[in-house]
Write an enzyme that holds these catalytic residues in place. Sequence first.
Site, PDB file in Angstrom:
ATOM      1  N   ARG A  82     -18.183   6.034 -18.225  1.00  0.00           N
ATOM      2  CA  ARG A  82     -17.325   7.106 -17.693  1.00  0.00           C
ATOM      3  C   ARG A  82     -15.865   6.856 -18.030  1.00  0.00           C
ATOM      4  O   ARG A  82     -15.091   7.791 -18.154  1.00  0.00           O
ATOM      5  CB  ARG A  82     -17.419   7.160 -16.159  1.00  0.00           C
ATOM      6  N   LYS A 114      -7.427   7.305 -18.776  1.00  0.00           N
ATOM      7  CA  LYS A 114      -8.441   8.285 -18.357  1.00  0.00           C
ATOM      8  C   LYS A 114      -7.939   9.156 -17.213  1.00  0.00           C
ATOM      9  O   LYS A 114      -8.089  10.373 -17.231  1.00  0.00           O
ATOM     10  CB  LYS A 114      -9.717   7.547 -17.927  1.00  0.00           C
ATOM     11  N   ASN A 115      -7.352   8.523 -16.199  1.00  0.00           N
ATOM     12  CA  ASN A 115      -6.994   9.306 -15.009  1.00  0.00           C
ATOM     13  C   ASN A 115      -5.791  10.218 -15.232  1.00  0.00           C
ATOM     14  O   ASN A 115      -5.643  11.226 -14.533  1.00  0.00           O
ATOM     15  CB  ASN A 115      -6.791   8.383 -13.804  1.00  0.00           C
ATOM     16  N   ARG A 118     -14.652  10.218   0.281  1.00  0.00           N
ATOM     17  CA  ARG A 118     -13.459  10.594  -0.462  1.00  0.00           C
ATOM     18  C   ARG A 118     -13.048  12.006  -0.063  1.00  0.00           C
ATOM     19  O   ARG A 118     -13.341  12.973  -0.741  1.00  0.00           O
ATOM     20  CB  ARG A 118     -13.709  10.436  -1.953  1.00  0.00           C
ATOM     21  N   CYS A 146     -17.384   8.521  -8.094  1.00  0.00           N
ATOM     22  CA  CYS A 146     -17.838   7.151  -7.948  1.00  0.00           C
ATOM     23  C   CYS A 146     -18.349   6.892  -6.546  1.00  0.00           C
ATOM     24  O   CYS A 146     -17.890   7.490  -5.580  1.00  0.00           O
ATOM     25  CB  CYS A 146     -16.694   6.212  -8.229  1.00  0.00           C
ATOM     26  N   ASP A 197      -8.340  -0.040  -8.418  1.00  0.00           N
ATOM     27  CA  ASP A 197      -9.219   0.010  -9.595  1.00  0.00           C
ATOM     28  C   ASP A 197      -9.316  -1.333 -10.320  1.00  0.00           C
ATOM     29  O   ASP A 197     -10.074  -1.464 -11.279  1.00  0.00           O
ATOM     30  CB  ASP A 197      -8.749   1.096 -10.578  1.00  0.00           C
TER      31      ASP A 197
HETATM   32  C1  EPZ Z   1      -7.715   8.400  -8.111  1.00  0.00           C
HETATM   33  O1  EPZ Z   1      -8.678   8.887  -7.210  1.00  0.00           O
HETATM   34  C2  EPZ Z   1      -8.459   7.817  -9.264  1.00  0.00           C
HETATM   35  N1  EPZ Z   1      -9.318   8.841  -9.852  1.00  0.00           N
HETATM   36  C3  EPZ Z   1      -9.295   6.638  -8.784  1.00  0.00           C
HETATM   37  O2  EPZ Z   1      -9.827   6.035  -9.940  1.00  0.00           O
HETATM   38  C4  EPZ Z   1      -8.401   5.621  -8.088  1.00  0.00           C
HETATM   39  O3  EPZ Z   1      -9.221   4.621  -7.529  1.00  0.00           O
HETATM   40  C5  EPZ Z   1      -7.600   6.291  -6.981  1.00  0.00           C
HETATM   41  O4  EPZ Z   1      -6.876   7.428  -7.511  1.00  0.00           O
HETATM   42  C6  EPZ Z   1      -6.586   5.371  -6.329  1.00  0.00           C
HETATM   43  O5  EPZ Z   1      -5.678   4.913  -7.289  1.00  0.00           O
HETATM   44  C7  EPZ Z   1      -8.818   9.754 -10.672  1.00  0.00           C
HETATM   45  O6  EPZ Z   1      -7.633   9.765 -10.988  1.00  0.00           O
HETATM   46  C8  EPZ Z   1      -9.746  10.757 -11.222  1.00  0.00           C
HETATM   47  P1  EPZ Z   1      -6.594   9.086  -3.965  1.00  0.00           P
HETATM   48  P2  EPZ Z   1      -8.278   9.878  -6.064  1.00  0.00           P
HETATM   49  O7  EPZ Z   1      -6.517  10.531  -3.677  1.00  0.00           O
HETATM   50  O8  EPZ Z   1      -7.127  10.698  -6.573  1.00  0.00           O
HETATM   51  C9  EPZ Z   1      -7.541   9.151   0.725  1.00  0.00           C
HETATM   52  C10 EPZ Z   1     -11.436   5.010 -11.284  1.00  0.00           C
HETATM   53  O9  EPZ Z   1     -12.112   3.960 -11.155  1.00  0.00           O
HETATM   54  N2  EPZ Z   1      -7.492  10.615   0.620  1.00  0.00           N
HETATM   55  O10 EPZ Z   1      -5.370   8.396  -4.467  1.00  0.00           O
HETATM   56  O11 EPZ Z   1      -9.478  10.588  -5.595  1.00  0.00           O
HETATM   57  C11 EPZ Z   1      -8.729   8.556   0.001  1.00  0.00           C
HETATM   58  O12 EPZ Z   1      -9.881   8.587   0.804  1.00  0.00           O
HETATM   59  C12 EPZ Z   1     -11.257   5.927 -10.110  1.00  0.00           C
HETATM   60  O13 EPZ Z   1     -10.902   5.355 -12.344  1.00  0.00           O
HETATM   61  C13 EPZ Z   1      -7.544  11.376   1.778  1.00  0.00           C
HETATM   62  O14 EPZ Z   1      -7.649  10.860   2.897  1.00  0.00           O
HETATM   63  O15 EPZ Z   1      -7.778   8.857  -4.985  1.00  0.00           O
HETATM   64  C14 EPZ Z   1      -8.248   7.164  -0.298  1.00  0.00           C
HETATM   65  O16 EPZ Z   1      -8.418   6.354   0.832  1.00  0.00           O
HETATM   66  C15 EPZ Z   1     -12.092   5.560  -8.945  1.00  0.00           C
HETATM   67  N3  EPZ Z   1      -7.468  12.731   1.676  1.00  0.00           N
HETATM   68  C16 EPZ Z   1      -6.750   7.352  -0.539  1.00  0.00           C
HETATM   69  O17 EPZ Z   1      -6.429   8.610   0.049  1.00  0.00           O
HETATM   70  C17 EPZ Z   1      -7.342  13.357   0.465  1.00  0.00           C
HETATM   71  O18 EPZ Z   1      -7.266  14.598   0.446  1.00  0.00           O
HETATM   72  C18 EPZ Z   1      -6.326   7.383  -1.981  1.00  0.00           C
HETATM   73  O19 EPZ Z   1      -7.125   8.319  -2.708  1.00  0.00           O
HETATM   74  C19 EPZ Z   1      -7.276  12.579  -0.701  1.00  0.00           C
HETATM   75  C20 EPZ Z   1      -7.354  11.202  -0.591  1.00  0.00           C
END
Ligand code: EPZ
Length: 430
Positions: A397, A22-23, A122, A117, A305
Site C-alpha cells: 500500500r 504517499k500521504n 479512526r 489500516c 508511522d
Molecule cells: C494520517 O492519517 C496518515 N494517513 C496516517 O498514515 C498517519 O498515521 C496519521 O495521519 C498520523 O500522522 C494518511 O495521510 C492517508 P489523523 P489520518 O487524522 O489523517 C484522531 C500510514 O501508515 N482523529 O492525523 O487519518 C485520530 O483518531 C498511515 O501511512 C479524530 O479524533 O490521521 C488519531 O488519534 C496510517 N477525529 C488522531 O486524531 C478526526 O476527525 C490523528 O489522526 C480525525 C482524527
Amino acid sequence: MEQYAIKGGNPLVGEVEIGGAKNAALAILAASIMTDETVLIENMPDVRDTNVMMQAMESIGAVIERIDRHTVKISGKAIRDLAIEDDYIKKIRASYYLLGALLGKYNKAQVTLPGGCNIGLRPIDQHIKGFRALGADVRIEHGLIIAEAEKLKGGHIYMDVVTVGATIDVMLAASMAEGQTIIENAAKEPHVVDVANFLNSMGASIKGAGTDVIRIKGVNRLHGTEYAIIPDQIEAGTFMFAAAVTKGDVTVKNVIPKHLESISAKLMEIGCEVEESDDAVRVVAAKPLTHTHVKTLPYPGFPTDMQPQITVALGLSKGTSIVTESIFENRFKYVDELTRMGASIKVEGNTAIIDGVSKYTGASISAPDLRAGAALVMAGLAAEGTTLIDDIKFIERGYEDFHLKLQGLGAQIEKVNSERELQKFRLKTG
Ligand code: EPZ
C-alpha cells in the site's frame, strides 16, 4: 499467496533512492480535480493506495494519463458524478480527501465511509465539524458520507485533536469557499505544507501551513499547475532504521533532512552515527544499539508511522526501553508476531515495555498493517535464519518496490508465490 521470504543476517550497505510521499500524494491527487485545467504531478509514488485513489477518481470521470512511472497528468474537467462508491475506495482512508475536494469545487460530495489500516478506531468527527463550520450539511446514510452546501462560506475552526486528515480536508474545501477560513490547532506535518503549496500553485491563498494556525482566503477558481511531491519521510525513516537493526551503513537519497530530524535524533540516542547533507542522510550502525524511551507525537514529534520500526530496533537494543503510542490506540498488534521471533516486549495499554534481546530468529509471521509490516521485514533482515511474511499487500500500500530496494542494499529478500519458489529461495540462500 505472495509472501516475502527473507534470509537475515546481511548488513544493509549502500544508497537508496526515496520516492514521493504517499500521504501527500493522496491529498494532492484529490486536490488536482478541483480545477478544470490540466495538472501535472511529478514524484508520484507507484504504490497501491495512490493507484486505488486514481482509479476512484477515474470512476467519476477524471482523465488520468501516466506520462511515466512517477509522473501523471490529470484533468478533472469531465467529472460528471459526485458520488464515489467505488468498492476499492473503502480500503483507503484517504478517500475522505475526495469529500473535501469535491465539496470545495462542486458544493456537493458523496463518498463511501473510509476504511484503512487496522490500527484502531479512526473517527472523522473533526472533518465533519470542519465542513459544517463552512456551512455544509453533512450526514451519514447507507455507509456514505454526504456533504452539501448551497454555497460554502469561510469559517473559524478549532480542531479538538491535532489531525492531519481533517486539517487537509478542511483546507481543500475552504480554498474555494467564500471568504476567510481559519484552522486553529492545525496539524504541522510536512505533507500538510506540501498540499498547501500545491493548492497555492493552483491559485489558492493559504498561509500558515506548517504552523498551528492556517488562514485560507477562498478563491472562485483554481488553475492548472506542474508540481513535484516531497520525498516520503516515513519511507526514508524505515530505511534508516533498517540500517540500524542490520548493523549497516545506508544513505537515503532524495530526502529533506529537516523532515527526518526526530528520526535521526532517536537513531543517535541508540548509538548510530547520522550524517546529513543537502538531500541525503547516512546512517552508520557501527556500535551495539542501546535503549531509549520514545513517545509518538504529531510533527515535529516522533511519528506514529515510525513506531513499529523503532520498536523493532529497541527490541535488539541493550537495556529496557519504553515506547508510548499517543496517536492511535491499537498500534501494537505486530508485537505478537515479533515475540514469535524472540522479542521480549510487554504491552500495557498504549505502552510497550521492551527488554532488549541479543538476536531475533526467523519465523512465519503476518503483516498486520502497512508500517508494522515494514517493521517486521526489518526484523526478518536482522534475524538469524529465514523469515516468511504473509499479507504483504499491506506493505505494498505504501512502499514502492520495497524488496527490490532492500535487495539493492544487499538484503536477501524475495517475493515468493509458491512452495516451489520458496524452496528455490531456501536453496539459494543456504
Ligand atoms: C494520517 O492519517 C496518515 N494517513 C496516517 O498514515 C498517519 O498515521 C496519521 O495521519 C498520523 O500522522 C494518511 O495521510 C492517508 P489523523 P489520518 O487524522 O489523517 C484522531 C500510514 O501508515 N482523529 O492525523 O487519518 C485520530 O483518531 C498511515 O501511512 C479524530 O479524533 O490521521 C488519531 O488519534 C496510517 N477525529 C488522531 O486524531 C478526526 O476527525 C490523528 O489522526 C480525525 C482524527
